[in-house]
Design an enzyme around this catalytic site. Structure first.
Site, PDB file in Angstrom:
ATOM      1  N   ASP A   1       0.516  -9.753   8.219  1.00  0.00           N
ATOM      2  CA  ASP A   1       2.340  -9.169   8.797  1.00  0.00           C
ATOM      3  C   ASP A   1       3.641 -10.260   7.973  1.00  0.00           C
ATOM      4  O   ASP A   1       3.654 -11.037   7.993  1.00  0.00           O
ATOM      5  CB  ASP A   1       2.969 -10.206  10.101  1.00  0.00           C
ATOM      6  CG  ASP A   1       3.368  -9.184  10.740  1.00  0.00           C
ATOM      7  OD1 ASP A   1       4.433  -8.877  10.230  1.00  0.00           O
ATOM      8  OD2 ASP A   1       3.854  -8.674  12.331  1.00  0.00           O
TER       9      ASP A   1
ATOM     10  N   ALA B   1       0.883  -1.310   0.053  1.00  0.00           N
ATOM     11  CA  ALA B   1       0.286   0.060  -0.044  1.00  0.00           C
ATOM     12  C   ALA B   1       0.960   1.162  -0.352  1.00  0.00           C
ATOM     13  O   ALA B   1       1.965   1.741   0.788  1.00  0.00           O
ATOM     14  CB  ALA B   1      -0.981   0.013   0.759  1.00  0.00           C
ATOM     15  N   PRO B   2       0.581   2.254  -0.423  1.00  0.00           N
ATOM     16  CA  PRO B   2      -0.522   2.739  -1.634  1.00  0.00           C
ATOM     17  C   PRO B   2      -0.609   2.007  -2.589  1.00  0.00           C
ATOM     18  O   PRO B   2      -1.994   2.062  -3.589  1.00  0.00           O
ATOM     19  CB  PRO B   2      -1.224   4.012  -1.234  1.00  0.00           C
ATOM     20  CG  PRO B   2       0.012   4.290  -1.364  1.00  0.00           C
ATOM     21  CD  PRO B   2       1.353   3.630  -0.506  1.00  0.00           C
ATOM     22  N   GLY B   3       0.471   1.170  -3.305  1.00  0.00           N
ATOM     23  CA  GLY B   3       0.136   0.842  -4.982  1.00  0.00           C
ATOM     24  C   GLY B   3       0.430   0.973  -5.720  1.00  0.00           C
ATOM     25  O   GLY B   3       0.921   1.027  -7.302  1.00  0.00           O
ATOM     26  N   SER B   4       1.758   2.576  -5.615  1.00  0.00           N
ATOM     27  CA  SER B   4       2.625   2.994  -7.323  1.00  0.00           C
ATOM     28  C   SER B   4       2.856   1.789  -7.683  1.00  0.00           C
ATOM     29  O   SER B   4       3.173   1.965  -8.936  1.00  0.00           O
ATOM     30  CB  SER B   4       2.688   3.819  -6.827  1.00  0.00           C
ATOM     31  OG  SER B   4       4.255   3.946  -5.782  1.00  0.00           O
TER      32      SER B   4
ATOM     33  N   CYS C   1      13.440   4.394   1.728  1.00  0.00           N
ATOM     34  CA  CYS C   1      14.255   5.000   1.037  1.00  0.00           C
ATOM     35  C   CYS C   1      14.604   6.576   1.582  1.00  0.00           C
ATOM     36  O   CYS C   1      13.315   7.016   2.035  1.00  0.00           O
ATOM     37  CB  CYS C   1      12.411   6.680   0.851  1.00  0.00           C
ATOM     38  SG  CYS C   1      11.033   6.822   2.019  1.00  0.00           S
TER      39      CYS C   1
ATOM     40  N   ASP D   1      -0.262  -5.824   3.053  1.00  0.00           N
ATOM     41  CA  ASP D   1      -0.068  -5.096   3.790  1.00  0.00           C
ATOM     42  C   ASP D   1      -0.009  -5.417   4.772  1.00  0.00           C
ATOM     43  O   ASP D   1      -1.386  -5.725   5.065  1.00  0.00           O
ATOM     44  CB  ASP D   1      -0.040  -3.667   3.339  1.00  0.00           C
ATOM     45  CG  ASP D   1       0.366  -2.434   4.197  1.00  0.00           C
ATOM     46  OD1 ASP D   1       1.142  -1.910   3.288  1.00  0.00           O
ATOM     47  OD2 ASP D   1       0.075  -1.702   4.600  1.00  0.00           O
TER      48      ASP D   1
END
Length: 302
Positions: free
Chosen positions: A157, A108-111, A230, A130
């Site tokens: 999980d 999630a959120p799925g990009s 990131c 997720d």
């Protein structure tokens, strides 16, 4: 930017790095090839008078001269989706093929999930997982909006994911875009460092190790895992790789990345990491006018 001082000795041109971190991030989108071609999208932008640039390194990524990409004609119809430029790196490195079994452990959120589906031509099985139930609605919405039909959404999980619903069959490829301290998002989230502390970095690194270990265990012999964050912290990047190399039958392999980058570091403070971690790639904000990202490619050995 005080937390970044700890990286002064590992970041090339540290002052340029700090300056880049203080600039706003260019708005980027990815062309959704399940619904439209690049040519169709660029024509729509041309007709609407929206200026864009197409980076050389990825044929489906564009930066736009607008702060509302979702309000454009291509965005409204699901021809494009907002996605930070460097966010497109991990699915590209994973390189899923049509018909394969692919797992996105923290989806999630799925990009990245929808990018994986596009790379697979919407063929095969894509399991998008997720552990945050509240975020799954965004994942489902993005899959539906972008025309993804080969995705199965699960809520487990990732550190203890069960393969029983899938007859215990292992995956060909797995993406672990792990939850992290998000230091590399500072250009779009200026408050990313507000609550930064080393304790949180160490805590999230423990989660990352568990997620990556389980991903390796769920991947067939010869299969591929991509681990990405990131953030800049070696505790969440190279040290995590070093850990799994000690406890799992896996290796970190080199790959081509047509963006300016530096190799993973093999020393941090008083630690030395397995030399294989140098095959990972670090992308810093001042390299390509993007956010920051870390990506490693692993292969499961027999």
């Amino acid at each position: 930017m005080e937390p970044f001082e700890r990286y002064r000795d590992i970041v090339d041109d540290f002052e340029a790095f700090l300056a880049a971190c203080e600039r706003p991030l260019p708005m980027a989108v990815r062309v959704n090839t399940l619904k439209a071609s690049v040519e169709r999208v660029t024509q729509a932008f041309d007709e609407a008078g929206i200026e864009y640039e197409q980076p050389d390194w990825h044929p489906h990524v564009m930066t736009l001269d607008t702060d509302k990409p979702g309000a454009t004609w291509p965005g409204f119809h699901g021809w494009t989706t907002g996605q930070e430029e460097v966010s497109a790196i991990p699915p590209m490195v994973l390189d899923p093929q049509p018909g394969e079994r692919v797992f996105d452990s923290c989806a999630a959120p799925g990009s990245k999930t929808t990018q994986l589906a596009a790379e697979m031509d919407d063929e095969g099985t894509l399991v998008a997982n997720d552990n945050n139930l509240g975020r799954l609605s965004a994942l489902r919405f993005n899959c539906e909006r972008l025309g993804v039909t080969n995705a199965v959404v699960t809520n487990q999980d990732a550190r203890s994911y069960s393969l029983k619903p899938f007859d215990g069959k292992e995956f060909d490829r797995v993406l672990v875009d792990a939850p992290c301290s998000c230091e590399g998002t500072i250009r779009k989230n200026p408050d990313a460092l507000d609550n930064w502390n080393l304790g949180h970095v160490e805590s999230v690194a423990g989660i990352q190790k568990g997620v990556l270990r389980r991903a390796i265990q769920m991947t067939r012999e010869g299969g591929t895992i991509v681990y990405s964050t990131c953030t800049f912290a070696p505790e969440e990047n190279e040290r995590v790789l070093d850990h799994v190399l000690d406890v799992e039958d896996v290796r970190v392999v080199d790959y081509d990345l047509p963006l300016e980058h530096v190799d993973g570091i093999t020393e941090w403070e008083d630690e030395e990491f397995d030399p294989q971690v140098a095959n990972a790639k670090r992308v810093y904000p001042h390299h390509n006018d993007t956010g920051g990202f870390f990506t490693a490619k692993l292969e499961v050995e027999g």
